[in-house]
Design a protein around this motif. Structure first.
Motif, PDB file in Angstrom:
ATOM      1  N   TYR A 109     -47.327  73.552 -12.741  1.00 18.45           N
ATOM      2  CA  TYR A 109     -48.152  72.715 -13.614  1.00 18.45           C
ATOM      3  C   TYR A 109     -47.852  71.240 -13.364  1.00 18.45           C
ATOM      4  N   GLY A 110     -46.589  70.883 -13.280  1.00 21.78           N
ATOM      5  CA  GLY A 110     -46.215  69.494 -13.016  1.00 21.78           C
ATOM      6  C   GLY A 110     -46.685  69.030 -11.657  1.00 21.78           C
ATOM      7  N   LEU A 111     -46.622  69.902 -10.662  1.00 23.24           N
ATOM      8  CA  LEU A 111     -47.091  69.557  -9.328  1.00 23.24           C
ATOM      9  C   LEU A 111     -48.591  69.308  -9.322  1.00 23.24           C
ATOM     10  N   VAL A 166     -38.089  66.648 -20.226  1.00 24.46           N
ATOM     11  CA  VAL A 166     -39.341  67.379 -19.961  1.00 24.46           C
ATOM     12  C   VAL A 166     -39.958  66.908 -18.662  1.00 24.46           C
ATOM     13  N   THR A 167     -39.896  65.615 -18.388  1.00 18.03           N
ATOM     14  CA  THR A 167     -40.444  65.088 -17.145  1.00 18.03           C
ATOM     15  C   THR A 167     -39.629  65.580 -15.947  1.00 18.03           C
ATOM     16  N   ARG A 168     -38.332  65.662 -16.093  1.00 15.47           N
ATOM     17  CA  ARG A 168     -37.491  66.212 -15.013  1.00 15.47           C
ATOM     18  C   ARG A 168     -37.788  67.685 -14.813  1.00 15.47           C
ATOM     19  N   LEU A 169     -38.049  68.398 -15.892  1.00 17.23           N
ATOM     20  CA  LEU A 169     -38.332  69.826 -15.807  1.00 17.23           C
ATOM     21  C   LEU A 169     -39.656  70.076 -15.094  1.00 17.23           C
ATOM     22  N   CYS A 170     -40.669  69.262 -15.395  1.00 21.13           N
ATOM     23  CA  CYS A 170     -41.998  69.446 -14.803  1.00 21.13           C
ATOM     24  C   CYS A 170     -42.140  68.712 -13.468  1.00 21.13           C
ATOM     25  N   GLY A 171     -41.279  67.765 -13.196  1.00 19.64           N
ATOM     26  CA  GLY A 171     -41.444  66.922 -12.025  1.00 19.64           C
ATOM     27  C   GLY A 171     -41.120  67.619 -10.723  1.00 19.64           C
ATOM     28  N   THR A 172     -41.616  67.007  -9.663  1.00 17.45           N
ATOM     29  CA  THR A 172     -41.382  67.555  -8.328  1.00 17.45           C
ATOM     30  C   THR A 172     -40.216  66.883  -7.669  1.00 17.45           C
TER      31      THR A 172
END
Length: 47
Positions: free
Chosen positions: A26-28, A41-47
């Motif tokens: 989802y983040g990608l 959350v941004t680290r979790l979703c980030g690439t």
């Protein structure tokens, strides 16, 4: 009959990794860029 602990632990681990993979995809797709200086959350979703 298979006992509860024989299937629950592997199922829980598999579901956790599947959920984390889905969050990464989802983040990608949204173009989220993570990093050490970003919120959790941004680290979790980030690439």
């Amino acid at each position: 009959m298979i006992s509860f602990s024989d299937w629950f632990v592997p199922a829980l681990i598999g579901a956790t990794f599947t959920l984390l993979g889905a969050v990464k995809i989802y983040g990608l797709s949204r173009g989220v860029v993570g990093g050490a200086d970003k919120p959790f959350v941004t680290r979790l979703c980030g690439t």
